[in-house]
Motif scaffolding. Sequence first.
Motif, PDB file in Angstrom:
ATOM      1  N   ILE A   1       0.863  -1.177   0.000  1.00 34.74           N
ATOM      2  CA  ILE A   1       0.000   0.000   0.000  1.00 34.74           C
ATOM      3  C   ILE A   1       0.897   1.224   0.000  1.00 34.74           C
ATOM      4  N   ALA A   2       0.677   2.137  -0.953  1.00 38.18           N
ATOM      5  CA  ALA A   2       1.605   3.256  -1.118  1.00 38.18           C
ATOM      6  C   ALA A   2       0.893   4.463  -1.721  1.00 38.18           C
ATOM      7  N   THR A   3       1.612   5.588  -1.710  1.00 43.96           N
ATOM      8  CA  THR A   3       1.163   6.798  -2.389  1.00 43.96           C
ATOM      9  C   THR A   3       1.996   6.974  -3.648  1.00 43.96           C
ATOM     10  N   VAL A   4       1.336   7.231  -4.776  1.00 39.90           N
ATOM     11  CA  VAL A   4       2.040   7.366  -6.050  1.00 39.90           C
ATOM     12  C   VAL A   4       1.619   8.656  -6.743  1.00 39.90           C
ATOM     13  N   ARG A   5       2.484   9.091  -7.675  1.00 37.92           N
ATOM     14  CA  ARG A   5       2.144  10.215  -8.553  1.00 37.92           C
ATOM     15  C   ARG A   5       2.118   9.703  -9.984  1.00 37.92           C
ATOM     16  N   LEU A   6       1.002   9.948 -10.678  1.00 39.71           N
ATOM     17  CA  LEU A   6       0.822   9.500 -12.048  1.00 39.71           C
ATOM     18  C   LEU A   6       0.727  10.685 -12.988  1.00 39.71           C
ATOM     19  N   ARG A   7       1.174  10.504 -14.216  1.00 41.28           N
ATOM     20  CA  ARG A   7       1.006  11.514 -15.279  1.00 41.28           C
ATOM     21  C   ARG A   7       0.196  10.876 -16.409  1.00 41.28           C
ATOM     22  N   THR A   8      -0.925  11.468 -16.745  1.00 42.13           N
ATOM     23  CA  THR A   8      -1.780  10.931 -17.797  1.00 42.13           C
ATOM     24  C   THR A   8      -1.474  11.620 -19.124  1.00 42.13           C
ATOM     25  N   ALA A   9      -1.734  10.911 -20.226  1.00 40.34           N
ATOM     26  CA  ALA A   9      -1.419  11.426 -21.547  1.00 40.34           C
ATOM     27  C   ALA A   9      -2.337  12.567 -21.957  1.00 40.34           C
ATOM     28  N   GLN A  10      -3.476  12.686 -21.325  1.00 35.72           N
ATOM     29  CA  GLN A  10      -4.416  13.763 -21.612  1.00 35.72           C
ATOM     30  C   GLN A  10      -5.157  14.117 -20.336  1.00 35.72           C
ATOM     31  N   PRO A  11      -5.764  15.292 -20.280  1.00 33.08           N
ATOM     32  CA  PRO A  11      -6.461  15.684 -19.059  1.00 33.08           C
ATOM     33  C   PRO A  11      -7.584  14.717 -18.695  1.00 33.08           C
ATOM     34  N   VAL A  12      -7.739  14.489 -17.403  1.00 33.74           N
ATOM     35  CA  VAL A  12      -8.796  13.620 -16.903  1.00 33.74           C
ATOM     36  C   VAL A  12      -9.660  14.396 -15.914  1.00 33.74           C
ATOM     37  N   ALA A  13     -10.914  13.991 -15.818  1.00 32.05           N
ATOM     38  CA  ALA A  13     -11.852  14.615 -14.887  1.00 32.05           C
ATOM     39  C   ALA A  13     -12.224  13.579 -13.830  1.00 32.05           C
ATOM     40  N   VAL A  14     -11.710  13.741 -12.633  1.00 34.69           N
ATOM     41  CA  VAL A  14     -11.967  12.790 -11.549  1.00 34.69           C
ATOM     42  C   VAL A  14     -12.222  13.544 -10.247  1.00 34.69           C
ATOM     43  N   ASP A  15     -12.897  12.877  -9.332  1.00 38.04           N
ATOM     44  CA  ASP A  15     -13.091  13.401  -7.985  1.00 38.04           C
ATOM     45  C   ASP A  15     -12.057  12.782  -7.055  1.00 38.04           C
ATOM     46  N   SER A  16     -11.893  13.371  -5.902  1.00 38.93           N
ATOM     47  CA  SER A  16     -11.112  12.692  -4.874  1.00 38.93           C
ATOM     48  C   SER A  16     -11.933  11.509  -4.372  1.00 38.93           C
ATOM     49  N   TYR A  17     -11.261  10.452  -3.983  1.00 39.33           N
ATOM     50  CA  TYR A  17     -11.954   9.262  -3.504  1.00 39.33           C
ATOM     51  C   TYR A  17     -12.757   9.573  -2.248  1.00 39.33           C
ATOM     52  N   ARG A  18     -12.257  10.505  -1.454  1.00 42.98           N
ATOM     53  CA  ARG A  18     -12.971  10.891  -0.233  1.00 42.98           C
ATOM     54  C   ARG A  18     -14.345  11.464  -0.574  1.00 42.98           C
ATOM     55  N   LYS A  19     -14.451  12.115  -1.727  1.00 41.58           N
ATOM     56  CA  LYS A  19     -15.707  12.740  -2.130  1.00 41.58           C
ATOM     57  C   LYS A  19     -16.644  11.759  -2.815  1.00 41.58           C
ATOM     58  N   ASN A  20     -16.083  10.912  -3.694  1.00 40.65           N
ATOM     59  CA  ASN A  20     -16.915   9.977  -4.444  1.00 40.65           C
ATOM     60  C   ASN A  20     -16.121   8.707  -4.712  1.00 40.65           C
ATOM     61  N   ARG A  21     -16.559   7.580  -4.146  1.00 45.83           N
ATOM     62  CA  ARG A  21     -15.812   6.337  -4.261  1.00 45.83           C
ATOM     63  C   ARG A  21     -15.870   5.751  -5.672  1.00 45.83           C
ATOM     64  N   ILE A  22     -16.832   6.179  -6.484  1.00 48.24           N
ATOM     65  CA  ILE A  22     -16.953   5.651  -7.851  1.00 48.24           C
ATOM     66  C   ILE A  22     -16.093   6.445  -8.812  1.00 48.24           C
ATOM     67  N   THR A  23     -16.271   7.758  -8.839  1.00 48.38           N
ATOM     68  CA  THR A  23     -15.528   8.597  -9.781  1.00 48.38           C
ATOM     69  C   THR A  23     -14.156   9.000  -9.240  1.00 48.38           C
ATOM     70  N   GLY A  24     -13.806   8.517  -8.039  1.00 46.33           N
ATOM     71  CA  GLY A  24     -12.491   8.791  -7.478  1.00 46.33           C
ATOM     72  C   GLY A  24     -11.608   7.564  -7.414  1.00 46.33           C
ATOM     73  N   SER A  25     -12.013   6.474  -8.075  1.00 51.61           N
ATOM     74  CA  SER A  25     -11.222   5.248  -8.063  1.00 51.61           C
ATOM     75  C   SER A  25     -10.810   4.856  -9.469  1.00 51.61           C
ATOM     76  N   PHE A  26      -9.771   4.039  -9.562  1.00 49.57           N
ATOM     77  CA  PHE A  26      -9.274   3.614 -10.867  1.00 49.57           C
ATOM     78  C   PHE A  26      -8.458   2.339 -10.694  1.00 49.57           C
ATOM     79  N   ILE A  27      -8.108   1.725 -11.808  1.00 49.14           N
ATOM     80  CA  ILE A  27      -7.146   0.623 -11.799  1.00 49.14           C
ATOM     81  C   ILE A  27      -6.063   0.940 -12.827  1.00 49.14           C
ATOM     82  N   LEU A  28      -4.873   0.418 -12.584  1.00 51.16           N
ATOM     83  CA  LEU A  28      -3.776   0.511 -13.538  1.00 51.16           C
ATOM     84  C   LEU A  28      -3.610  -0.848 -14.198  1.00 51.16           C
TER      85      LEU A  28
END
Length: 440
Positions: free
Chosen positions: A388-415
């Motif tokens: 379990i860790a904290t990471v910094r990601l760079r996406t190829a284009q802008p993304v629209a996401v919420d913080s997970y604390r605010k919304n567990r659906i739109t604030g989550s992802f998989i790599l």
Amino acid sequence: MNETTSHTRLLRLATAGSVDDGKSTLVGRLLYDSKSVLADQLEAIEFASRARGSQNADLALLTDGLRAEREQGITIDVAYRYFATPRRRFILADTPGHVQYTRNMVTGASTAQLAIVLVDARKGIVEQTRRHIAVAALLRVPHVVLAVNKMDLVEFSLQRFHEIVEEFTVVADSLGVTSHTAIPLSALNGDNVVTASENMPWYHGPTLLSHLEEVEVGDDLSTQPGRFPVQSSFSPSARPDWAASRCFGFGLPGTYVAGQVAAGTFSVGQTVTVMPHGTRTVIEAIDQLGGDATDAVAGQSVTIHLFDTAAAERGDLIAAVNDTPHVGEEIVATVCHLSERPLRPGQAVLMKYASKTLEARVEQLIDQLDLATTHREGQPQQLVVNDIATVRLRTAQPVAVDSYRKNRITGSFILIDPGDGQTLTAGMVESVSTVQKEPS
């Protein structure tokens, strides 16, 4: 008795505990004593128990459904169970206890509204307990129950119960768990599972089942800011047969978008923002199950007719204009690594969130959670399975996401590994920012 909304609503819960803490027995006892076991199920369990040399029904077998689990006596996969009482309906995810299957707990707890963390009264809080508390905290599970099991093996000691609760509280507070309840019980004998125990007269709290029936489920997703991930998009000219059969009518301009409302409420005539590009449009009509609807609320799958042509496409996020998600190319997130393949800085990945998949790169492994101390250690070289860790990601284009604390659906992802599509990591967004471009 009049049933209230909180009583009849569905509760999603997950169980977690170290190996031999009695978790499967607890779940089996909960199902058995709440009369949620069919006669043929009980007969099969009794037969399997006798085959293993036990004279009494081993209730753990109600959840240890896989053959390998029954042979080894451990739980190795997430087992989902559905049951109900007159007061509430439940979906229970029984997750594995062994450290190598911690990733399965992430799956089971990702949608849970309550987590039951089981502790053996003889052993107290162990490292795997800390891991389970950490996962529950990271996944923002609203409620955690500390189930202190096997109290019969410590002579139903009030002092021992208090010692475990005190240690649990320190760990839970350090990890950010804000709502937790402790219940002493014996799953094997049924003490305080469904029926109050006569062996612990010093305990005046609820039984496990009564607590599950009474606990407030939490915030209603329909009252949160509107979020609608677009699963598919098409114009009326592309689907004339569909359009002609709907109230929208053939030949109407605009765009049809289909998907499931992740949060909030959308209404006909409402002005919305399409993210990440930020254009505004108006909802002309809503179609649900082949008929007209004036509103669409969280959890409903609908088709929405937007006024503008080519207003949105798959992967876009339709949001309420007064509260839009953050947009950027740099994401800081907490992750739980799920794969046997390591994750390293500089690694190319695919990021999948909601209905969108795009290219990304692991910029930095910021820190890693040490579960023995609950402290974060700086900059690991790589992440291996269950880290379990904290990471910094760079996406190829802008993304629209919420913080997970605010919304567990739109604030989550998989790599995802772009080479073969294997899931590598589950992530929870902490922040999003725009990368500052260097002057040319």
